[in-house]
Design a protein around this motif. Sequence first.
Motif, short mmCIF file in Angstrom:
data_model
loop_
_atom_site.label_atom_id
_atom_site.label_comp_id
_atom_site.label_asym_id
_atom_site.label_seq_id
_atom_site.Cartn_x
_atom_site.Cartn_y
_atom_site.Cartn_z
N LEU A 149 48.80 -32.38 1.61
CA LEU A 149 47.79 -32.14 0.29
C LEU A 149 48.76 -32.41 -0.93
O LEU A 149 49.79 -31.85 -1.26
CB LEU A 149 47.53 -30.69 0.28
N TYR B 264 44.18 -30.46 -5.15
CA TYR B 264 42.87 -29.64 -4.77
C TYR B 264 42.06 -29.58 -5.96
O TYR B 264 42.48 -29.59 -7.09
CB TYR B 264 43.19 -28.51 -3.94
N GLY B 265 40.82 -29.13 -5.58
CA GLY B 265 39.81 -28.87 -6.77
C GLY B 265 39.69 -29.85 -7.72
O GLY B 265 39.72 -29.55 -9.04
N ARG C 46 32.66 -18.16 12.95
CA ARG C 46 31.71 -19.33 12.55
C ARG C 46 32.59 -20.71 13.03
O ARG C 46 33.94 -20.76 12.84
CB ARG C 46 31.80 -19.40 11.02
N TYR D 93 34.38 -31.37 0.67
CA TYR D 93 33.65 -30.33 1.50
C TYR D 93 32.15 -30.02 1.05
O TYR D 93 31.99 -29.92 -0.02
CB TYR D 93 34.48 -28.88 1.76
N GLY E 299 39.18 -20.48 -1.71
CA GLY E 299 37.98 -21.13 -1.98
C GLY E 299 38.05 -22.58 -2.32
O GLY E 299 36.63 -23.07 -2.78
N TYR E 300 38.90 -23.41 -1.98
CA TYR E 300 38.88 -24.64 -2.53
C TYR E 300 38.74 -25.52 -1.29
O TYR E 300 38.21 -26.79 -1.45
CB TYR E 300 40.23 -25.14 -3.21
N TYR E 301 38.72 -25.24 -0.03
CA TYR E 301 38.31 -25.97 1.05
C TYR E 301 39.32 -27.22 1.43
O TYR E 301 38.96 -27.93 2.18
CB TYR E 301 36.95 -26.27 0.98
N SER E 302 40.28 -27.08 0.74
CA SER E 302 41.50 -28.25 0.98
C SER E 302 42.13 -27.81 2.44
O SER E 302 42.09 -26.58 2.55
CB SER E 302 42.22 -28.53 -0.18
N LEU E 303 42.70 -28.86 2.85
CA LEU E 303 43.48 -28.48 4.33
C LEU E 303 45.07 -28.64 3.64
O LEU E 303 45.81 -29.57 3.38
CB LEU E 303 43.23 -29.57 5.03
N ASP E 304 45.85 -27.30 3.59
CA ASP E 304 46.77 -27.04 3.12
C ASP E 304 48.16 -27.48 3.79
O ASP E 304 49.10 -27.84 3.36
CB ASP E 304 46.83 -25.42 2.49
N GLN F 219 38.85 -36.27 0.12
CA GLN F 219 38.42 -35.54 1.23
C GLN F 219 37.51 -34.54 0.13
O GLN F 219 37.72 -33.91 -0.69
CB GLN F 219 39.48 -34.77 1.97
N TRP G 48 33.27 -31.59 6.39
CA TRP G 48 34.18 -32.12 5.59
C TRP G 48 34.16 -33.56 5.94
O TRP G 48 34.08 -33.96 7.40
CB TRP G 48 35.48 -31.38 6.14
N HIS H 61 41.24 -25.95 11.20
CA HIS H 61 40.43 -27.35 11.62
C HIS H 61 41.38 -28.10 12.59
O HIS H 61 42.56 -27.78 12.65
CB HIS H 61 40.55 -28.15 10.34
N TYR I 27 45.08 -36.37 -0.33
CA TYR I 27 46.20 -36.33 0.45
C TYR I 27 46.90 -37.87 0.42
O TYR I 27 46.35 -38.70 0.23
CB TYR I 27 45.65 -36.05 2.11
N SER J 281 35.41 -28.49 -7.22
CA SER J 281 36.06 -27.52 -6.44
C SER J 281 36.52 -27.97 -5.34
O SER J 281 37.44 -27.42 -4.47
CB SER J 281 35.29 -25.96 -6.48
N TYR J 282 35.77 -28.82 -4.48
CA TYR J 282 35.85 -29.27 -3.29
C TYR J 282 36.40 -30.66 -2.93
O TYR J 282 36.08 -31.20 -1.94
CB TYR J 282 34.43 -28.91 -2.52
N ALA K 232 39.47 -33.11 -2.66
CA ALA K 232 41.18 -32.90 -2.54
C ALA K 232 41.66 -34.59 -2.07
O ALA K 232 41.02 -35.26 -1.79
CB ALA K 232 41.45 -31.88 -1.42
N GLN L 137 43.02 -24.31 6.48
CA GLN L 137 42.42 -24.62 5.10
C GLN L 137 42.93 -23.64 4.11
O GLN L 137 43.23 -22.38 4.30
CB GLN L 137 40.76 -24.15 5.52
N LEU M 19 35.88 -27.11 12.83
CA LEU M 19 36.37 -25.93 11.90
C LEU M 19 36.12 -24.46 12.57
O LEU M 19 35.04 -24.49 13.24
CB LEU M 19 35.63 -25.66 10.71
#
Lengths: 108, 120
Positions: A47, A50-51, B57, A92, B103-108, A90, A97, B35, A37, A32-33, A35, B99, B50
């Motif tokens: 991007l 992802y996932g 946070r 997480y 819930g995927y933590y990619s950088l969109d 990438q 990251w 980020h 680019y 899931s984490y 990705a 981000q 982040l």
Amino acid sequence: EIVLTQSPGTLSLSPGERATLSCRASQSISSSYLAWYQQKPGQAPRLLIYGASSRATGIPDRFSGSGSGTDFTLTISRLEPEDFAVYYCQQYAGSSWTFGQGAKVEIK
Amino acid sequence: EVQLVESGGVVVQPGGSLRLSCAASGFTFDDYAMHWVRQAPGKGLEWVSLISWDGGRTSYADSVKGRFTISRDNSKNSLYLQMNSLRPEDTALYHCAAQDSTGYYSLDYWGQGTLVTVSS
């Protein structure tokens, strides 16, 4: 810190050929984490995936991602002229990251 | 249209300080963690910091911990990076990025970046 190692560093291919890029993690990560680019000269990264396997909005279906655990792959089924670029994976994990060092797909 | 526009990059001497800004538009800024990612000339991407959607946070790369501070002002749709004790190795193009909120933590979404040069 989890280290991502991409291979090969440079891939020389012709338009229409298939590109396969690898990303290996130093320890197992959640799919899931993960990705991918794309970055072209003078542009911001974009991007793609992802996932590990889901295409981002507007990304052509010639781009696909796969893998799990420590080994992940980005495949471009048939290279178009606009696909020649640098690609980064990438991940997480635990409030950190990290990116792979990048892989360049160049025109042969 | 989503836009992230960075500013504030200049030439600064080693040991100096600098504050970068990132103006966001075209999306609901306070729905997204944000980020900073940097790229040294001719090099790859390096994650820097982040901040969560509400600023509660923060997290930093070891290379900048204790020297850089990330913050945001949701009322102004803006992200900031306060950079102190700058070193030549901090020379880079600094991108802000939003981000994924699912819930995927990619950088969109990414900005084009602002160039920071640390040199005497």
